[in-house]
Design an enzyme around this catalytic site. Sequence first.
Site, PDB file in Angstrom:
ATOM      1  N   ARG A 222      80.353  87.184   9.911  1.00 53.75           N
ATOM      2  CA  ARG A 222      81.202  86.010   9.732  1.00 53.75           C
ATOM      3  C   ARG A 222      82.296  86.013  10.795  1.00 53.75           C
ATOM      4  NH1 ARG A 222      77.771  84.113   7.410  1.00 53.75           N
ATOM      5  NH2 ARG A 222      77.600  83.467   5.234  1.00 53.75           N
ATOM      6  N   HIS A 270      75.242  80.048  15.167  1.00 52.48           N
ATOM      7  CA  HIS A 270      74.917  80.568  13.823  1.00 52.48           C
ATOM      8  C   HIS A 270      73.413  80.444  13.528  1.00 52.48           C
ATOM      9  CE1 HIS A 270      76.819  81.406   9.648  1.00 52.48           C
ATOM     10  NE2 HIS A 270      75.587  81.878   9.707  1.00 52.48           N
TER      11      HIS A 270
HETATM   12  C1  OXD Z   1      74.399  83.471   6.513  1.00 54.57           C
HETATM   13  C2  OXD Z   1      73.074  82.874   6.633  1.00 54.57           C
HETATM   14  O1  OXD Z   1      74.771  83.967   5.449  1.00 54.57           O
HETATM   15  O2  OXD Z   1      72.819  82.191   7.663  1.00 54.57           O
HETATM   16  O3  OXD Z   1      75.125  83.438   7.517  1.00 54.57           O
HETATM   17  O4  OXD Z   1      72.240  83.051   5.715  1.00 54.57           O
END
Ligand code: OXD
Length: 301
Positions: A222, A270
């Site tokens: 994160r 991401h």
């Molecule tokens: C996370 C996902 O938790 O992409 O970042 O599953």
Amino acid sequence: MAPIVGVDVETGRTTRRWVDELEPRLPGFSVAPAAELDPGGVEIAVVGNPPGETLHRYPNLRFVQSTWAGVDALVADPPGVPIARMVSPALTEAMTEFVLMAVLMLHRGAPEYRRRQSARDWEPSLAPPATGRKVGVLGFGSLGAPAARALAGMGFDVLAWARRERGGSIPVVAGNEGLARVLAHAEILVNLLPLTADTVRILDAAAFDRMPAGAALVNVARGGHVVEDDLVAALDAGDLSDAILDVFVHEPLPPSSPLWGHPRVTAFPHVAALSDPARLADAAADNIRRFVRNESPVGLI
Ligand code: OXD
């Protein structure tokens, strides 16, 4: 009465894909986009990682299945019912693959060669063997442990940090002293921690100071784990050589962020382990059935 499953995953399109994958796997359930249901009827919610308060609109909610591995936003203001995060071999494989890619890129100098390419600079450098490269892994859970094992399998010298110490083929240390050891060990540091009150902003100037000079960071957990200004300062000062970042404090990464154009940052949007409904619906459906049968769902928070 068929238990009612309301799905609300990020966008209308993603929600529809989840409904299409879950419906055939959950005969005897009524599965629909939550927006099409009376909120009072929703008993089970399938969501990504929205702010927990968004679930307060379902007064008869009994269970939440997340499609994400990390549920930090969901649990920040939880709806007061059991929440399960996504645990699935597909997600683990995707994350392991991304971590291997990022560590190998750093190990073999890909970001540095990219910079040399921009300068049309033909300058080969020797790379040590993987056995001579020290990698630290923060987190040894359902994503961290397989990634650490895959790295060790390639020969990297891996030291991991988790809530409790463990013996085994990969040494896992714990506590503040353990963290200091992993930071000091890590020529390449991979962050796979859950984001909690104990781990928020854990990667700050003091942590970067403890790492070997010229070390590199891979963050796939994160953005909130990293103090981004401290990271930019450490990169600018040459204390850290590179960062491969898949997660950011603010997502999408704002156009004004210095991380976008930083020559020592490789940024991904991401995508390390995206939740593909076709590959994860089995795990979500299994968990929903477990909950209804009064069995413990996998990944229960
Ligand atoms: C996370 C996902 O938790 O992409 O970042 O599953």
